[in-house]
Design a protein around this motif. Structure first.
Motif, short mmCIF file in Angstrom:
data_model
loop_
_atom_site.label_atom_id
_atom_site.label_comp_id
_atom_site.label_asym_id
_atom_site.label_seq_id
_atom_site.Cartn_x
_atom_site.Cartn_y
_atom_site.Cartn_z
N PHE A 206 -0.70 -1.77 -19.05
CA PHE A 206 0.62 -2.20 -18.58
C PHE A 206 1.70 -1.21 -19.02
O PHE A 206 2.56 -0.82 -18.22
N VAL A 207 1.64 -0.78 -20.26
CA VAL A 207 2.67 0.12 -20.81
C VAL A 207 2.70 1.45 -20.08
O VAL A 207 3.78 1.99 -19.78
N TYR A 208 1.52 1.99 -19.77
CA TYR A 208 1.47 3.32 -19.17
C TYR A 208 1.46 3.30 -17.64
O TYR A 208 1.50 4.36 -17.01
N GLY A 209 1.44 2.11 -17.04
CA GLY A 209 1.54 2.03 -15.59
C GLY A 209 2.79 1.32 -15.12
O GLY A 209 3.15 1.39 -13.94
N HIS A 210 3.49 0.66 -16.04
CA HIS A 210 4.60 -0.21 -15.67
C HIS A 210 5.74 0.50 -14.95
O HIS A 210 6.16 0.09 -13.86
N GLY A 211 6.26 1.56 -15.52
CA GLY A 211 7.44 2.22 -14.98
C GLY A 211 7.31 2.61 -13.52
O GLY A 211 8.06 2.12 -12.66
N PRO A 212 6.39 3.50 -13.17
CA PRO A 212 6.29 3.97 -11.78
C PRO A 212 5.88 2.88 -10.79
O PRO A 212 6.36 2.86 -9.66
N ILE A 213 4.99 1.96 -11.21
CA ILE A 213 4.55 0.92 -10.28
C ILE A 213 5.69 -0.05 -9.99
O ILE A 213 5.94 -0.41 -8.83
N VAL A 214 6.38 -0.50 -11.01
CA VAL A 214 7.47 -1.46 -10.81
C VAL A 214 8.59 -0.83 -9.99
O VAL A 214 9.16 -1.47 -9.08
N GLU A 215 8.93 0.42 -10.27
CA GLU A 215 9.98 1.09 -9.50
C GLU A 215 9.61 1.17 -8.03
O GLU A 215 10.44 0.92 -7.14
N ALA A 216 8.35 1.53 -7.74
CA ALA A 216 7.92 1.64 -6.34
C ALA A 216 7.94 0.28 -5.66
O ALA A 216 8.37 0.16 -4.50
N MET A 217 7.47 -0.75 -6.35
CA MET A 217 7.43 -2.09 -5.76
C MET A 217 8.84 -2.62 -5.49
O MET A 217 9.10 -3.25 -4.46
N LYS A 218 9.75 -2.37 -6.40
CA LYS A 218 11.12 -2.86 -6.21
C LYS A 218 11.81 -2.14 -5.05
O LYS A 218 12.67 -2.72 -4.38
N ARG A 219 11.45 -0.89 -4.81
CA ARG A 219 11.99 -0.20 -3.64
C ARG A 219 11.54 -0.85 -2.34
O ARG A 219 12.16 -0.69 -1.29
N HIS A 220 10.43 -1.59 -2.43
CA HIS A 220 9.91 -2.29 -1.25
C HIS A 220 10.29 -3.77 -1.29
O HIS A 220 9.68 -4.59 -0.59
N GLY A 221 11.27 -4.12 -2.11
CA GLY A 221 11.81 -5.47 -2.09
C GLY A 221 11.14 -6.47 -3.00
O GLY A 221 11.45 -7.67 -2.94
N ALA A 222 10.24 -6.03 -3.87
CA ALA A 222 9.55 -6.97 -4.76
C ALA A 222 10.47 -7.42 -5.89
O ALA A 222 11.34 -6.66 -6.34
N GLY A 223 10.27 -8.64 -6.35
CA GLY A 223 11.00 -9.15 -7.50
C GLY A 223 10.32 -8.79 -8.80
O GLY A 223 9.29 -8.10 -8.82
N GLU A 224 10.89 -9.26 -9.91
CA GLU A 224 10.36 -8.91 -11.22
C GLU A 224 8.94 -9.43 -11.42
O GLU A 224 8.06 -8.71 -11.92
N TRP B 102 0.84 -1.21 0.00
CA TRP B 102 0.00 0.00 0.00
C TRP B 102 0.86 1.25 0.00
O TRP B 102 0.54 2.24 -0.67
N SER B 103 1.97 1.21 0.74
CA SER B 103 2.88 2.35 0.73
C SER B 103 3.51 2.52 -0.64
O SER B 103 3.73 3.64 -1.12
N ALA B 104 3.81 1.39 -1.29
CA ALA B 104 4.40 1.46 -2.63
C ALA B 104 3.42 2.09 -3.61
O ALA B 104 3.81 2.96 -4.42
N TYR B 105 2.16 1.69 -3.54
CA TYR B 105 1.16 2.29 -4.44
C TYR B 105 0.99 3.78 -4.14
O TYR B 105 0.77 4.59 -5.06
N ALA B 106 1.08 4.16 -2.87
CA ALA B 106 0.96 5.57 -2.51
C ALA B 106 2.09 6.38 -3.13
O ALA B 106 1.90 7.54 -3.53
N GLU B 107 3.28 5.77 -3.22
CA GLU B 107 4.42 6.46 -3.84
C GLU B 107 4.22 6.64 -5.34
O GLU B 107 4.77 7.56 -5.94
N VAL B 108 3.45 5.75 -5.94
CA VAL B 108 3.20 5.83 -7.39
C VAL B 108 2.41 7.09 -7.73
O VAL B 108 2.65 7.76 -8.74
N GLY B 109 1.44 7.43 -6.89
CA GLY B 109 0.58 8.57 -7.19
C GLY B 109 -0.65 8.16 -7.98
O GLY B 109 -0.74 7.04 -8.49
N TRP B 110 -1.57 9.08 -8.11
CA TRP B 110 -2.87 8.73 -8.70
C TRP B 110 -2.84 8.69 -10.22
O TRP B 110 -3.59 7.95 -10.85
N ARG B 111 -1.97 9.47 -10.86
CA ARG B 111 -2.03 9.61 -12.32
C ARG B 111 -1.79 8.30 -13.08
O ARG B 111 -2.63 7.92 -13.91
N PRO B 112 -0.69 7.58 -12.82
CA PRO B 112 -0.49 6.33 -13.56
C PRO B 112 -1.59 5.31 -13.29
O PRO B 112 -2.01 4.57 -14.19
#
Length: 348
Positions: free
Chosen positions: A199-217, A60-70
């Motif tokens: 996927f294309v327009y949400g991938h970058g910010p979501i994946v970056e936020a999740m990986k900062r929280h230790g998520a794998g690919e 949930w914290s990771a999604y909060a870091e993504v922001g609402w736009r993506p």
């Protein structure tokens, strides 16, 4: 993460899985559309969220870091796909897997392949070659070959329908509301580009936020689908729920446990295929949004044809329609080859 051979394999498997995911409809007898669609779409929410919640620390914290736009952009595409998905299910009943899947994919692939090269996506997809680049024009050449194959598929479907009417058979899988089914397939086709675009327009910010929280690919990829497809999944669940309320048929869900399980396989296979598609697109690099989607869509038609043939849609149909269908499949394979070549022309 780029690995072309694996990316091609995953995109191919994703297409085959997506194209054949409606196979349980062929053997469901007790459930009507609203029942098997309601049950079948629940895994679109359950599966990705179970993966995210069990593999990502504090998602949930990771999604909060993504922001609402993506998240909003992804869900706009997802809602359009949700509408397309409902129409596709109806089309499968009205005009059959083979023709319905071909028309839907024909419209969808043009939108899904072109848009990421015109309006850049996020993450690595932001570096996608332009539409007028050598790689971009080669991809569009592949799309052109694919569209010819789709036209042949549609002609084969019309020939098949004519043969069924001429033989006097009225209980075949594709029956009733044929023209309406064609119109719905066209509308669904335009909207069906939603998943890949989400996927294309949400991938970058979501994946970056999740990986900062230790998520794998894999977990990061499913995090994109969990949040980005939620609006589309909700449309697919609420519509059949409304139908069951209107028809007072909720009790039918408890009439057959085997059919409940069969219906649940629709969405399970679909969301797992989306997961493979996302990984394949990433492995194919900057042009993965277009090439991966093109390959996935080509193989989606092949998967739909496989279900059509196995389920008996083409039983007793020979001559020109069958030859046209086989030629269409060959052209789709040529289109995949052209897109693979386009990948070699793009930067990693």
């Amino acid at each position: 993460m780029t690995d072309t051979p694996w990316g091609l394999l995953l995109a191919t498997l994703a297409g085959l899985g997506t194209g054949s995911c409606l196979w349980p409809i062929k053997i469901i007898r007790t459930y009507r559309f609203e029942h098997y669609w309601f049950v079948g779409m629940l895994p679109l929410v359950i599966v990705p969220w179970v993966i995210v919640l069990t593999t990502v620390a504090d998602p949930w914290s990771a999604y909060a870091e993504v922001g609402w736009r993506p998240l909003c952009i992804s869900n706009v595409f997802a809602v359009g796909w949700g509408i397309a998905n409902i129409l596709a299910g109806i089309c499968a009943v009205r005009i059959g897997f083979a023709l319905g899947g071909a028309i839907l994919t024909g419209f969808g692939v043009t939108v899904a392949v072109t848009v990421p090269m015109l309006f850049k996506g996020t993450g690595m997809f932001a570096e996608s070659p332009d539409l007028v680049s050598t790689a971009g024009l080669t991809v569009m050449a592949g799309v052109g070959v694919m569209l010819v194959g789709i036209v042949l598929t549609a002609l084969a479907g019309f020939g098949r329908e004519h043969a069924i009417r001429r033989s006097g058979q009225t209980d075949r899988p594709a029956s009733g509301g044929f023209l309406g089914g064609l119109v719905m397939a066209a509308i669904a086709g335009v909207l069906s580009a939603g998943p890949s675009l989400a996927f294309v327009y949400g991938h970058g910010p979501i994946v970056e936020a999740m990986k900062r929280h230790g998520a794998g690919e894999v977990s990061s990829g499913f995090a994109v689908w969990a949040a980005g497809l939620f609006g589309g999944a909700l449309v697919n669940i609420l519509y059949p729920a409304w139908l069951m309320t209107r028809n007072r048929s909720w009790r039918v869900l408890a009439d057959s446990l085997p059919e409940f399980l069969l219906a649940s396989l629709i969405g399970t296979q679909l969301i797992l295929s989306f997961g493979l598609q996302g990984l394949g697109m990433v492995m194919l690099g900057t042009l993965g949004a277009s090439v991966g989607t093109g390959i996935q869509q080509s193989m989606q038609i092949v998967g739909a044809q496989g279900v059509g043939f196995i389920s008996g849609e083409w039983r007793g149909i020979g001559g020109r329609p069958r030859r046209q269908m086989l030629a269409a499949v060959c052209l789709l394979l040529v289109a995949v080859t052209v897109m693979v070549y386009a990948k070699t022309l793009a930067p990693r």
